[in-house]
Design an enzyme around this catalytic site. Structure first.
Site, PDB file in Angstrom:
ATOM      1  N   LYS A 110       0.824  -1.206   0.000  1.00 42.98           N
ATOM      2  CA  LYS A 110       0.000   0.000   0.000  1.00 42.98           C
ATOM      3  C   LYS A 110       0.858   1.256   0.000  1.00 42.98           C
ATOM      4  O   LYS A 110       0.661   2.170  -0.802  1.00 42.98           O
ATOM      5  CB  LYS A 110      -0.935  -0.003   1.210  1.00 42.98           C
TER       6      LYS A 110
ATOM      7  N   GLU B  45      10.102  -5.516   4.119  1.00 41.72           N
ATOM      8  CA  GLU B  45      10.341  -6.832   3.531  1.00 41.72           C
ATOM      9  C   GLU B  45       9.991  -6.848   2.041  1.00 41.72           C
ATOM     10  O   GLU B  45      10.731  -7.383   1.217  1.00 41.72           O
ATOM     11  CB  GLU B  45       9.510  -7.902   4.264  1.00 41.72           C
TER      12      GLU B  45
ATOM     13  N   GLY C 135      -5.241  -4.893   5.174  1.00 44.24           N
ATOM     14  CA  GLY C 135      -4.429  -5.849   4.441  1.00 44.24           C
ATOM     15  C   GLY C 135      -5.002  -7.250   4.443  1.00 44.24           C
ATOM     16  O   GLY C 135      -5.049  -7.921   3.402  1.00 44.24           O
ATOM     17  N   ARG C 136      -5.450  -7.725   5.592  1.00 44.01           N
ATOM     18  CA  ARG C 136      -5.945  -9.102   5.680  1.00 44.01           C
ATOM     19  C   ARG C 136      -7.340  -9.255   5.084  1.00 44.01           C
ATOM     20  O   ARG C 136      -7.871 -10.356   5.030  1.00 44.01           O
ATOM     21  CB  ARG C 136      -5.917  -9.563   7.131  1.00 44.01           C
TER      22      ARG C 136
ATOM     23  N   GLU D  16      -4.669 -11.697  13.759  1.00 46.77           N
ATOM     24  CA  GLU D  16      -4.286 -10.296  13.644  1.00 46.77           C
ATOM     25  C   GLU D  16      -5.484  -9.400  13.930  1.00 46.77           C
ATOM     26  O   GLU D  16      -5.331  -8.279  14.412  1.00 46.77           O
ATOM     27  CB  GLU D  16      -3.723  -9.998  12.251  1.00 46.77           C
TER      28      GLU D  16
ATOM     29  N   HIS E 233      -3.328 -38.372  10.376  1.00 41.57           N
ATOM     30  CA  HIS E 233      -2.126 -39.142  10.674  1.00 41.57           C
ATOM     31  C   HIS E 233      -1.053 -38.258  11.288  1.00 41.57           C
ATOM     32  O   HIS E 233       0.130 -38.590  11.237  1.00 41.57           O
ATOM     33  CB  HIS E 233      -1.620 -39.827   9.405  1.00 41.57           C
TER      34      HIS E 233
ATOM     35  N   LYS F  34       8.554  -3.948  13.737  1.00 40.92           N
ATOM     36  CA  LYS F  34       9.017  -3.274  12.520  1.00 40.92           C
ATOM     37  C   LYS F  34       9.945  -2.110  12.855  1.00 40.92           C
ATOM     38  O   LYS F  34      11.004  -1.925  12.237  1.00 40.92           O
ATOM     39  CB  LYS F  34       7.824  -2.747  11.721  1.00 40.92           C
TER      40      LYS F  34
END
Length: 542
Positions: free
Chosen positions: A204, A210, A266-267, A352, A383, A503
């Protein structure tokens, strides 16, 4: 405080009466329970009969929702009120999937025409890439698409791509880079031709550490592979961002920048321009079908009474186990291999959003909020970790997700898959008593090891088949269940201040790790020692 309300206290009293009641008894007392406690809406079917609830429990949960003004808060979200109050933002991911001609006003502006304009630009671009009309710098067509993002700019696109791979263009290769670990990018590009590769950089602000670090490394790889020609960047990079200045500085033509808005978290952004890689993969028509599925669930959530509201019901059941039974985790178990990334996607969406210990009033909560979400697809988990769910010491509510029709029918495998789902939910609910084990001839010393307590709750969600529209419904279902829980817990589900501190500290530490001169450190003794050790080890092994 939420836990001081009368509805909450009534639930606490009710919990004391119900906590030891077994699902065996609840089913025995109500032979029609399995048929009665179901709900079908927006093309999804929910069986919630295997939950440790009675009709009274549900009525008390609905009363809690009413006392929390859930319906009012739903209305506020859909009309564009700034319900993300700590950041002063509206929360309008629902506007991204409204049909053309709708109207939602933010700060006096109807945002739907802007949303549709971006969708139209995405459609035009996706069609050009898919048809081969978009050429790279050397004139070759694009055959590889790499999405560079992190958080919601990665988890949504990669989940949607894996979930809808059946519908994707198999002549195109799609990869996703998020981790700042250089291995992520190196493995993504190692066997690709730069002349045939397109990067979508999703950020954005276009300053996410990152993402921009990975994007710069990708640019260096591309430029080197195309004869050190910086002009090549414009034909091999596009941006999903709002920061035209930084996008242009990077070398991306701003006509190839796709916008979204600060009222898209964002999510919650996979249905925005963040979904550009998804649209290229499955085509614009399928992408719009994904949006239609989301909108159908949005409208159900907005209009249905709480007692017949799928997301609200799932959210309230989660409240019941988390805040009253003390369940610390919840498992999401999709019985479809294409949904292998769905649990990871839900981890960000849920944790979040609701991983908060401060109420909207700024007070510490006096109750448990969001549990840890996790899961794996299909019989793989059986399993692996199902042992813990069945016979472990912790209560782990489960959501089973399945489809009636397989996308890849192979013999009787789909029947076997669904048989396992039904068997697991039955075994979790009813278990196996000591008497039943001994009646099978099991020696007395071995019997305790083969007893299953049962009384482990689960939901089962069925849809006809995994398609773009049904995936959209599932995503929106959980989005709104998360919102429901945030309202009840009285927390802001749409900020994420807990992400910020790390951050800030990382930006401070980066130059301390890389400076040629020994830095003057002022962290705690542990962090100082780790930085010094890393610098020494890096120097010794260089």
């Amino acid at each position: 405080m939420t836990n001081e309300s009368q509805a909450w206290k009534n639930l606490e009293t009710h919990y004391q009466k119900l906590r030891e009641v077994h699902l065996r008894r609840l089913f025995a007392d109500d032979p029609k329970r399995g048929e009665r406690m179901t709900l079908k809406a927006a093309g999804l079917f929910l069986d919630y009969s295997k939950n440790r609830v009675t009709d009274e429990t549900l009525e008390l949960l609905f009363a809690l929702a009413e006392e929390s003004r859930l319906q009012e808060r739903i209305g506020a979200m859909f009309t564009g009120d700034k319900i993300n109050f700590t950041e002063g933002r509206a929360v309008l991911h629902t506007a991204l999937r409204m049909p053309r001609g709708s109207s939602v006003t933010v700060d006096g502006n109807n945002v739907i025409p802007e949303v549709q304009a971006v969708l139209d630009r995405m459609t035009e671009f996706a069609d050009r890439v898919r048809s081969g009309a978009w050429k790279g710098h050397t004139g070759k067509r694009i055959r590889n698409v790499i999405n560079i993002g992190i958080g919601g700019s990665d988890l949504g696109p990669v989940m949607a791509y894996e979930a809808l791979r059946f519908y994707s263009d198999r002549n195109l290769t799609f990869r996703f880079v998020s981790n700042v670990d250089g291995t992520d990018l190196a493995e993504a590009v190692r066997d690709l031709d730069p002349a045939e590769t397109l990067f979508i950089v999703s950020s954005k602000t276009f300053t996410t550490l990152e993402t921009i670090t990975n994007a710069k490394a990708a640019r260096a790889w591309l430029v080197e592979g195309l004869g050190n020609n910086e002009q090549a960047v414009a034909r091999h990079f596009v941006a999903v961002s709002t920061n035209a200045t930084e996008v242009k500085k990077f070398g991306i033509d701003t006509s190839n920048m796709f916008e979204f808005w600060d009222w898209v978290g964002g999510r919650y952004s996979m249905c925005s321009a963040i979904g550009l890689s998804t649209m290229i993969a499955i085509g614009p028509d399928n992408f719009r079908a994904l949006l239609r599925g989301m909108h159908e669930m949005d409208e159900h959530f907005r209009t249905a009474p709480i007692a017949r509201n799928l997301p609200a019901l799932i959210g309230l059941l989660g409240i019941w186990y988390t805040s009253f039974f003390g369940a610390a985790t919840a498992a999401v178990l999709p019985y479809d291999q294409y949904l292998k990334r769905f649990p990871a996607y839900l981890q960000q969406l849920t944790m979040e959003s609701n991983g908060k210990y401060v109420t909207r009033a700024g007070q510490r909560v006096g109750y448990d909020t969001c549990p840890i979400y996790w899961g794996e697809p299909g019989t793989n988990g059986q399993h692996s970790f199902y042992q813990l769910i069945h016979q472990g010491t912790r209560l782990i509510p489960c959501d089973f997700i399945a489809f009636a029709q397989p996308l890849n029918p192979v013999g009787q495998q789909h029947d076997l898959l669904i048989a396992n789902l039904c068997a697991q939910s039955e075994a979790l609910a009813f278990g196996k008593t000591k008497e039943e084990v001994e009646a099978e001839g099991t020696p007395a010393w071995l019997a305790p090891h083969r007893v299953f307590d049962g009384n482990r709750p689960s939901n089962t969600i069925f849809a006809e088949r995994l398609a773009p529209q049904s995936l959209g419904k599932l995503v929106a279902l959980y989005e709104h269940a998360v919102f429901t829980q945030g309202v009840i817990w009285n927390i802001d589900s749409f900020d994420q201040w807990g992400v910020e501190l790390g951050k800030v500290l990382a930006r401070r530490i980066v130059p301390e790790l890389s400076s040629p001169a020994e830095p003057d450190l002022s962290h705690d003794s542990s962090t100082n020692n780790l930085i010094r050790y890393y610098r020494r080890l890096k120097k010794e092994t260089a």
